[in-house]
Design a protein around this motif. Structure first.
Motif, PDB file in Angstrom:
ATOM      1  N   PHE A 110      -3.979 -26.597  67.868  1.00 15.60           N
ATOM      2  CA  PHE A 110      -2.958 -27.420  68.520  1.00 15.60           C
ATOM      3  C   PHE A 110      -1.839 -27.745  67.542  1.00 15.60           C
ATOM      4  O   PHE A 110      -2.086 -28.292  66.467  1.00 15.60           O
ATOM      5  CB  PHE A 110      -3.603 -28.726  69.007  1.00 15.60           C
ATOM      6  N   ARG A 111      -0.621 -27.382  67.914  1.00 15.32           N
ATOM      7  CA  ARG A 111       0.530 -27.759  67.086  1.00 15.32           C
ATOM      8  C   ARG A 111       1.690 -28.104  68.009  1.00 15.32           C
ATOM      9  O   ARG A 111       1.966 -27.364  68.949  1.00 15.32           O
ATOM     10  CB  ARG A 111       0.958 -26.602  66.163  1.00 15.32           C
ATOM     11  N   GLN A 112       2.347 -29.208  67.688  1.00 20.12           N
ATOM     12  CA  GLN A 112       3.463 -29.617  68.524  1.00 20.12           C
ATOM     13  C   GLN A 112       4.720 -28.886  68.064  1.00 20.12           C
ATOM     14  O   GLN A 112       5.551 -29.438  67.360  1.00 20.12           O
ATOM     15  CB  GLN A 112       3.646 -31.125  68.439  1.00 20.12           C
ATOM     16  N   GLU A 113       4.822 -27.615  68.465  1.00 19.46           N
ATOM     17  CA  GLU A 113       5.965 -26.792  68.095  1.00 19.46           C
ATOM     18  C   GLU A 113       6.831 -26.596  69.328  1.00 19.46           C
ATOM     19  O   GLU A 113       6.411 -26.894  70.439  1.00 19.46           O
ATOM     20  CB  GLU A 113       5.487 -25.424  67.598  1.00 19.46           C
ATOM     21  N   ARG A 114       8.026 -26.041  69.123  1.00 22.49           N
ATOM     22  CA  ARG A 114       8.891 -25.771  70.260  1.00 22.49           C
ATOM     23  C   ARG A 114       8.342 -24.555  71.006  1.00 22.49           C
ATOM     24  O   ARG A 114       8.271 -23.464  70.442  1.00 22.49           O
ATOM     25  CB  ARG A 114      10.319 -25.491  69.774  1.00 22.49           C
ATOM     26  N   ARG A 119       4.656 -18.589  71.128  1.00 19.55           N
ATOM     27  CA  ARG A 119       4.472 -19.852  70.411  1.00 19.55           C
ATOM     28  C   ARG A 119       4.115 -20.948  71.421  1.00 19.55           C
ATOM     29  O   ARG A 119       4.895 -21.234  72.317  1.00 19.55           O
ATOM     30  CB  ARG A 119       5.751 -20.226  69.648  1.00 19.55           C
ATOM     31  N   TYR A 120       2.926 -21.490  71.267  1.00 23.61           N
ATOM     32  CA  TYR A 120       2.420 -22.448  72.236  1.00 23.61           C
ATOM     33  C   TYR A 120       1.943 -23.701  71.517  1.00 23.61           C
ATOM     34  O   TYR A 120       1.835 -23.727  70.291  1.00 23.61           O
ATOM     35  CB  TYR A 120       1.259 -21.824  73.034  1.00 23.61           C
ATOM     36  N   ARG A 121       1.637 -24.710  72.285  1.00 22.98           N
ATOM     37  CA  ARG A 121       1.139 -25.957  71.676  1.00 22.98           C
ATOM     38  C   ARG A 121      -0.383 -25.987  71.614  1.00 22.98           C
ATOM     39  O   ARG A 121      -0.954 -26.649  70.763  1.00 22.98           O
ATOM     40  CB  ARG A 121       1.709 -27.150  72.441  1.00 22.98           C
ATOM     41  N   TRP A 124      -4.689 -19.835  70.490  1.00 18.44           N
ATOM     42  CA  TRP A 124      -6.013 -19.403  70.029  1.00 18.44           C
ATOM     43  C   TRP A 124      -5.879 -18.513  68.806  1.00 18.44           C
ATOM     44  O   TRP A 124      -4.936 -17.719  68.707  1.00 18.44           O
ATOM     45  CB  TRP A 124      -6.726 -18.646  71.146  1.00 18.44           C
ATOM     46  N   GLN A 125      -6.786 -18.676  67.893  1.00 19.40           N
ATOM     47  CA  GLN A 125      -6.802 -17.805  66.719  1.00 19.40           C
ATOM     48  C   GLN A 125      -8.191 -17.223  66.534  1.00 19.40           C
ATOM     49  O   GLN A 125      -9.193 -17.888  66.781  1.00 19.40           O
ATOM     50  CB  GLN A 125      -6.475 -18.601  65.446  1.00 19.40           C
ATOM     51  N   VAL A 126      -8.201 -15.982  66.066  1.00 21.75           N
ATOM     52  CA  VAL A 126      -9.438 -15.431  65.526  1.00 21.75           C
ATOM     53  C   VAL A 126      -9.240 -15.465  64.014  1.00 21.75           C
ATOM     54  O   VAL A 126      -8.138 -15.206  63.518  1.00 21.75           O
ATOM     55  CB  VAL A 126      -9.714 -14.000  66.055  1.00 21.75           C
ATOM     56  N   VAL A 255       6.435 -16.663  52.164  1.00 24.04           N
ATOM     57  CA  VAL A 255       6.028 -18.079  52.143  1.00 24.04           C
ATOM     58  C   VAL A 255       5.233 -18.350  53.402  1.00 24.04           C
ATOM     59  O   VAL A 255       5.493 -17.782  54.449  1.00 24.04           O
ATOM     60  CB  VAL A 255       7.242 -19.045  52.106  1.00 24.04           C
ATOM     61  N   ARG A 256       4.236 -19.198  53.317  1.00 26.03           N
ATOM     62  CA  ARG A 256       3.477 -19.565  54.503  1.00 26.03           C
ATOM     63  C   ARG A 256       3.439 -21.087  54.604  1.00 26.03           C
ATOM     64  O   ARG A 256       3.639 -21.787  53.627  1.00 26.03           O
ATOM     65  CB  ARG A 256       2.077 -18.960  54.472  1.00 26.03           C
ATOM     66  N   GLY A 257       3.200 -21.547  55.802  1.00 27.44           N
ATOM     67  CA  GLY A 257       3.399 -22.968  56.068  1.00 27.44           C
ATOM     68  C   GLY A 257       2.306 -23.916  55.598  1.00 27.44           C
ATOM     69  O   GLY A 257       2.360 -25.099  55.863  1.00 27.44           O
ATOM     70  N   GLY A 278       5.110 -12.656  63.317  1.00 30.57           N
ATOM     71  CA  GLY A 278       3.858 -12.804  62.569  1.00 30.57           C
ATOM     72  C   GLY A 278       2.671 -12.727  63.512  1.00 30.57           C
ATOM     73  O   GLY A 278       2.580 -13.494  64.464  1.00 30.57           O
ATOM     74  N   VAL A 279       1.779 -11.785  63.254  1.00 28.76           N
ATOM     75  CA  VAL A 279       0.619 -11.665  64.151  1.00 28.76           C
ATOM     76  C   VAL A 279      -0.623 -12.264  63.496  1.00 28.76           C
ATOM     77  O   VAL A 279      -1.521 -12.769  64.163  1.00 28.76           O
ATOM     78  CB  VAL A 279       0.436 -10.199  64.626  1.00 28.76           C
ATOM     79  N   GLY A 280      -0.652 -12.264  62.169  1.00 27.63           N
ATOM     80  CA  GLY A 280      -1.786 -12.877  61.478  1.00 27.63           C
ATOM     81  C   GLY A 280      -1.534 -12.888  59.984  1.00 27.63           C
ATOM     82  O   GLY A 280      -0.694 -12.138  59.488  1.00 27.63           O
ATOM     83  N   ALA A 304      -5.463 -14.936  62.872  1.00 23.65           N
ATOM     84  CA  ALA A 304      -4.512 -14.138  63.651  1.00 23.65           C
ATOM     85  C   ALA A 304      -4.436 -14.724  65.057  1.00 23.65           C
ATOM     86  O   ALA A 304      -5.442 -15.192  65.599  1.00 23.65           O
ATOM     87  CB  ALA A 304      -4.957 -12.679  63.699  1.00 23.65           C
ATOM     88  N   GLY A 305      -3.244 -14.720  65.615  1.00 25.97           N
ATOM     89  CA  GLY A 305      -3.036 -15.317  66.935  1.00 25.97           C
ATOM     90  C   GLY A 305      -3.490 -14.384  68.047  1.00 25.97           C
ATOM     91  O   GLY A 305      -3.053 -13.243  68.130  1.00 25.97           O
ATOM     92  N   ILE A 306      -4.379 -14.905  68.888  1.00 25.23           N
ATOM     93  CA  ILE A 306      -4.904 -14.126  70.018  1.00 25.23           C
ATOM     94  C   ILE A 306      -3.787 -13.717  70.974  1.00 25.23           C
ATOM     95  O   ILE A 306      -3.704 -12.571  71.412  1.00 25.23           O
ATOM     96  CB  ILE A 306      -5.927 -14.978  70.802  1.00 25.23           C
TER      97      ILE A 306
HETATM   98  P1  AMP Z   1      -0.921 -19.813  60.571  1.00 23.78           P
HETATM   99  O1  AMP Z   1      -2.163 -20.607  60.799  1.00 23.78           O
HETATM  100  O2  AMP Z   1       0.336 -20.621  60.752  1.00 23.78           O
HETATM  101  O3  AMP Z   1      -0.959 -19.015  59.322  1.00 23.78           O
HETATM  102  O4  AMP Z   1      -0.843 -18.774  61.777  1.00 23.78           O
HETATM  103  C1  AMP Z   1      -1.641 -17.630  61.840  1.00 23.78           C
HETATM  104  C2  AMP Z   1      -1.340 -16.888  63.110  1.00 23.78           C
HETATM  105  O5  AMP Z   1      -1.612 -17.719  64.231  1.00 23.78           O
HETATM  106  C3  AMP Z   1       0.132 -16.518  63.280  1.00 23.78           C
HETATM  107  O6  AMP Z   1       0.384 -15.280  62.683  1.00 23.78           O
HETATM  108  C4  AMP Z   1       0.259 -16.435  64.782  1.00 23.78           C
HETATM  109  O7  AMP Z   1      -0.210 -15.197  65.253  1.00 23.78           O
HETATM  110  C5  AMP Z   1      -0.680 -17.508  65.260  1.00 23.78           C
HETATM  111  N1  AMP Z   1       0.025 -18.772  65.570  1.00 23.78           N
HETATM  112  C6  AMP Z   1       0.374 -19.772  64.727  1.00 23.78           C
HETATM  113  N2  AMP Z   1       0.987 -20.772  65.381  1.00 23.78           N
HETATM  114  C7  AMP Z   1       1.037 -20.402  66.687  1.00 23.78           C
HETATM  115  C8  AMP Z   1       1.545 -21.007  67.895  1.00 23.78           C
HETATM  116  N3  AMP Z   1       2.105 -22.191  67.891  1.00 23.78           N
HETATM  117  N4  AMP Z   1       1.412 -20.311  69.048  1.00 23.78           N
HETATM  118  C9  AMP Z   1       0.820 -19.096  69.072  1.00 23.78           C
HETATM  119  N5  AMP Z   1       0.317 -18.488  67.988  1.00 23.78           N
HETATM  120  C10 AMP Z   1       0.429 -19.125  66.806  1.00 23.78           C
END
Ligand code: AMP
Length: 416
Positions: A110-114, A119-121, A124-126, A255-257, A278-280, A304-306
């Protein structure tokens, strides 16, 4: 109408099947390499992310869903998976297990992003984490496994960018040096870059302004300043990727967040994702476990983002549903039909058949049409326990039998 919150979406049955395919591939690829599934809670103490992900990061500053529960505890919906897994590793004393410990997960975050495409709030990640070894093979193996998952899912236009951050100390020193360099060349920098020198000097490398780009060509690079042991580690990771022929681009500006990374850092991008390419990605986080209260323990991982894998991947072939049997009441709707229908459907499932009950009270004609739509192989038209008409849909053939004999007849098939 009450709609789902902004930036969230429903996983409808058609989409759920493609996800199950992805989950199966992840299970197989990571399972074979000895990774075990882990699930941590959806919410954690806010403190875990503040200390783990880093107070100054965008994730902690702007994006967390944080709330106080009835007991006055500060809790946060997990914005990422690594800090919770590191917490679980410490909490369950997993340093006593044979090291390293290898986990994988597929969970929602869960992230409160635009919100926008990709990009969703709630997303899912694997992910995969190897905790308890600083060997470069760990980093290289993780990278290779993610590359394999992306390939298996048919993700197109995959590029791997690779860097090493060295230690936080090297990084701090480098940041100072880069900041001085930028100040010394202020006159040639774009206004935007100039305004952000102190805040984020690394961003200057991403500028599209030609004059800034010319300045950055001569800027000091972190990769040239690694300590000898960090450089050696990075060289080994690269050599192992070379061994398996995995192509990468060195990107000293990567750089990563999240704040917890040390040494190896990587990101996979893919075509067709637009701005969210960015896919993962992931990297090594040798300081995280100590930072959240454990013993100093080296570790490395990725996520990686599902949604993005599915967006950038090839269409997932989904197997057609099989329906072996639809159980429907006879047209005369004898009062005695309900119980035998119910029992027959249950017994058929226990015998391994895909069996559904007719649940709407539609007429027999409509039930047969429904069976056709479902692609059911047989329809059992039940009058009572002694009187069942079993219809084979492909031929239209119909046989009268007792409810007890229906399952055996279907299993014997294909002819009644
Ligand atoms: P991070 O945890 O920021 O390193 O993100 C890893 C991966 O998760 C990214 O490469 C995206 O594929 C996916 N991801 C991160 N944030 C989001 C989001 N808000 N919505 C969808 N996928 C995301």
């Amino acid at each position: 109408m009450i709609e789902a919150p902004k930036g969230t979406y429903d996983v409808l049955p058609v989409a759920a099947e493609a996800r199950a395919v992805l989950e199966g591939h992840a299970q197989q690829i990571l399972g074979r390499a000895g990774f075990k599934r882990i699930e941590t809670p959806v919410f954690e103490s806010t403190e875990l992310f503040v200390r783990g992900v880093g107070e100054a990061t965008d994730v902690v500053q702007k994006e967390m869903y944080t709330f106080t529960d009835q007991g006055g505890r500060a809790l946060t919906l997990r914005p990422e998976g690594t800090a919770p897994i590191a917490r679980a590793y410490i909490e369950h004393g997993m340093h006593k297990l044979p090291q390293p410990v290898k986990f994988w997960y597929l969970s929602s975050f869960f992230r409160q992003e635009r919100p926008q495409a990709g990009r969703y709030r709630q997303f899912w990640q694997v992910g995969a984490e190897t905790i308890g070894s600083e060997r470069p093979e760990v980093d290289a193996e993780l990278i290779v496994l993610l590359a394999e998952l992306l390939e298996t899912m048919g993700v197109k236009g995959v590029r791997l960018r690779l860097a090493s951050l060295g230690t936080p100390e090297t990084r701090a020193q480098y940041r100072e040096e880069l900041t001085s360099y930028l100040h010394a060349h202020e006159a040639q920098l774009s206004a935007e870059v100039k305004a952000r020198i102190e805040l984020n000097p690394l961003r200057a490398f991403d500028s599209s302004d030609p004059s800034t780009q010319a300045v950055m060509k001569g800027a000091p690079k972190l990769l040239d300043q690694l300590r000898p042991e960090d450089k050696e580690h990075f060289d080994s990771v690269k050599a192992l990727l070379d061994v398996v022929g995995l192509i990468y681009e060195l990107d000293p500006t990567l750089v990563r967040g999240l704040d917890y990374y040390t040494r190896t850092l990587f990101e996979f991008t893919a075509d067709g994702l637009g701005a969210q390419s960015g896919v993962g990605g992931g990297g090594r986080y040798d300081r995280l476990i100590e930072q959240i209260g454990g013993q100093s323990t080296p570790a490395c991982g990725w996520a990686a983002g599902i949604e993005r894998i599915l967006l950038a991947g090839s269409e997932v072939p989904v197997a057609a549903d099989t329906v072996d049997l639809l159980v429907a009441p006879a047209a005369d709707r004898l009062a005695g039909a309900t119980a035998p229908q119910f029992e027959l459907a249950r017994e058929a499932r226990r015998a391994g058949l895909a069996a559904q009950l007719e649940l709407t009270g539609r007429s027999l004609k409509a039930a047969l049409k429904h069976a056709d739509r479902l692609g059911a192989r047989y329809v059992a038209i039940v009058s009572d326990a002694e009187h069942v008409s079993l219809k084979e849909m492909a031929t239209g053939e119909q046989h009268e039998l007792s409810a007890d004999a229906v399952i055996a007849a279907i299993l014997r098939g294909p002819r009644l």
